[in-house]
Design a protein around this motif. Structure first.
Motif, PDB file in Angstrom:
ATOM      1  N   ARG A  21       0.821  -1.217   0.000  1.00 58.63           N
ATOM      2  CA  ARG A  21       0.000   0.000   0.000  1.00 58.63           C
ATOM      3  C   ARG A  21       0.851   1.261   0.000  1.00 58.63           C
ATOM      4  N   HIS A  29      -6.025  -8.840   1.169  1.00 58.66           N
ATOM      5  CA  HIS A  29      -7.136  -7.949   0.832  1.00 58.66           C
ATOM      6  C   HIS A  29      -8.413  -8.395   1.545  1.00 58.66           C
ATOM      7  N   TYR A  34      -5.257  -3.427   7.082  1.00 58.29           N
ATOM      8  CA  TYR A  34      -4.355  -2.445   7.690  1.00 58.29           C
ATOM      9  C   TYR A  34      -2.946  -3.021   7.829  1.00 58.29           C
ATOM     10  N   GLN A  35      -2.083  -2.276   8.489  1.00 60.86           N
ATOM     11  CA  GLN A  35      -0.716  -2.739   8.733  1.00 60.86           C
ATOM     12  C   GLN A  35      -0.662  -3.424  10.096  1.00 60.86           C
ATOM     13  N   PHE A  77      -3.770   1.992  11.615  1.00 66.70           N
ATOM     14  CA  PHE A  77      -4.912   2.239  10.733  1.00 66.70           C
ATOM     15  C   PHE A  77      -4.591   3.410   9.802  1.00 66.70           C
ATOM     16  N   HIS A  78      -3.865   3.140   8.741  1.00 63.14           N
ATOM     17  CA  HIS A  78      -3.425   4.220   7.865  1.00 63.14           C
ATOM     18  C   HIS A  78      -4.578   4.833   7.076  1.00 63.14           C
ATOM     19  N   ARG A  79      -5.540   4.013   6.662  1.00 66.50           N
ATOM     20  CA  ARG A  79      -6.669   4.496   5.867  1.00 66.50           C
ATOM     21  C   ARG A  79      -7.951   3.914   6.437  1.00 66.50           C
ATOM     22  N   PRO A  80      -9.037   4.680   6.434  1.00 65.70           N
ATOM     23  CA  PRO A  80     -10.314   4.122   6.911  1.00 65.70           C
ATOM     24  C   PRO A  80     -10.753   2.950   6.033  1.00 65.70           C
ATOM     25  N   ASP A  81     -11.302   1.927   6.694  1.00 65.61           N
ATOM     26  CA  ASP A  81     -11.837   0.781   5.964  1.00 65.61           C
ATOM     27  C   ASP A  81     -12.990   0.197   6.764  1.00 65.61           C
ATOM     28  N   LEU A  97      -0.249   7.889  15.245  1.00 66.73           N
ATOM     29  CA  LEU A  97      -1.117   7.472  14.140  1.00 66.73           C
ATOM     30  C   LEU A  97      -2.314   6.742  14.739  1.00 66.73           C
TER      31      LEU A  97
END
Length: 420
Positions: A21, A29, A34-35, A77-81, A97
């Motif tokens: 990512r 996926h 997340y990481q 949580f780098h990006r909302p999902d 973060l």
């Protein structure tokens, strides 16, 4: 044979790239968007096989989420999902973060050494940058997760072995009656028979809710903890991490004062996990002092940590003898064994690798055999999250980063000897 290995290399690299990512890697996926801490460290090993600079970037981004007290979270949580639960809105943490409020096994400490050894000129700058953050993570473990020198978990998710039988007794003492309603999202991706039960999840979420109420303040969380278990995974991976950080410090002239003391403490703590009743290292419930009586793949991580014990080798032979693909997450002889339910029986490439690496370093022939078993498993059944230990049937998530990384970094080298 070389053509088969080349094709598996190609597929593994493609999985790594597909799950990349842009500086950090997701495990797969959908199921894990997340990481994850120790997944990410394994990903770095995988990238090192074909893109060493990208490997270091993985570790650097993982440590960018480190809290002021030294803890490195188990999820960033780098990006909302919306497809994952519990997300950052549930954890409500205070780090640099959005993150979870717990950690995971610190394999990143040792993998940093492996990356450096593979390319010292490339690795010197990142090691110098990460050395103090890595030391602070060690000190956090010793300050907040240590009992008699053994390293503990305060939530099953911290161990990385979420629903392992090791935690059954300790988890049964938690009453989650007031946990409220929530919607699991993991079952949207994987059949319920392969995942932790609702009873497990109620307790997982109850512990998260407790941490949130206490503001994830380590001193407050340490008062009357409802769950605290000394864990072989944590103890031996931290022990190995301290050894490897000492090695890096000595090579680069970085300060190692105090680390030998930390290592001695961990070695003493490991002996508090030896359960003579099962002839192996075992989890110990700190709250009542009882061993779990569980033979798991984590029981055999002592070689990885740096401890050789002849009687443990005999136990390992007994556990592996009836199975073709390595060390199961719960011994086949255990009445709780479930061949497809996550950490209650399946075999995992990552634990095969850690156990196998330790065995190989001590010159045990079982190490090379375990590498070959893992190579055959992946070659025959693909890059799944985990596998049925009896027949290798893939289970859990597919196209899994750390299984691809295990192939590239370790298992793939065992294919030709296994088939020749």
């Amino acid at each position: 044979m070389q053509a088969i290995r080349d094709e598996l290399d190609r597929r593994a690299i493609q999985i790594m790239r597909d799950n990349d990512r842009g500086g950090y890697t997701i495990p797969t996926h959908g199921l894990y968007p997340y990481q994850w801490n120790w997944d990410s460290a394994f990903a770095a090993l995988g990238f090192a096989a074909f893109d060493p600079a990208r490997a270091w970037r993985e570790i650097e981004i993982l440590f960018s989420g480190q809290w002021l007290d030294g803890m490195v979270p188990h999820i960033l949580f780098h990006r909302p999902d919306p497809g994952y639960f519990p997300g950052p809105d549930v954890w409500q943490c205070r780090g640099p973060l959005p993150s979870s409020g717990i950690t995971q096994p610190p394999v990143a400490l040792s993998f940093a050494r492996r990356l450096y050894e593979a390319a010292p000129a490339l690795g010197e700058v990142p090691v110098r940058m990460l050395f103090d953050p890595m030391r602070r993570w060690i000190q956090w473990f010793l300050a907040w997760r240590q009992d008699r020198g053994a390293i503990c978990i305060a939530h099953p998710w911290e161990s990385g072995r979420d629903n392992a039988a090791d935690w059954d007794r300790a988890m049964a003492a938690i009453d989650p009656a007031d946990v409220g309603s929530y919607e699991r999202r993991d079952l949207d991706h994987v059949h319920a028979a392969m995942r932790p039960t609702k009873d497990d999840y109620d307790r997982y979420i109850w512990l998260v809710q407790r941490g949130r109420r206490l503001g994830w303040h380590a001193p407050s969380l340490a008062v009357d903890p409802p769950f605290l278990v000394a864990d072989p995974t944590m103890t031996f991976t931290l022990m190995r991490g301290v050894r490897d950080l000492i090695w890096l410090g000595e090579r680069l002239g970085l300060p190692t004062a105090g680390l030998m003391h930390d290592l001695a403490m961990l070695e003493q703590g490991a002996e508090t996990l030896w359960n003579p009743a099962i002839g192996a290292y075992d989890s110990r419930n700190v709250l009542d002092g009882a061993f779990s009586g569980t033979l798991s793949n984590a029981s055999f991580l002592s070689w990885y940590g740096g401890i050789d014990r002849p009687e443990l080798a005999r136990t390992l032979e007994e556990v592996m003898a009836p199975l073709p693909y390595g060390v199961p997450s719960l011994a086949l002889q255990d009445e709780r064994f479930d061949p497809r339910r996550y950490w209650r029986g399946p075999v995992w490439g990552v634990l095969n690798m850690l156990v196998g690496m330790g065995l190989e370093e001590f010159g045990h022939p079982r190490g090379a055999a375990l590498r070959a078993m893992t190579a055959r498993l992946i070659a025959s059944h693909g890059f799944a999250e985990y596998f049925d230990p009896r027949d290798g049937a893939p289970a859990g998530g597919g196209s899994f980063t750390w299984t691809a990384a295990v192939w590239l970094a370790w298992a793939g080298q065992g294919l030709a000897p296994a088939e020749g």
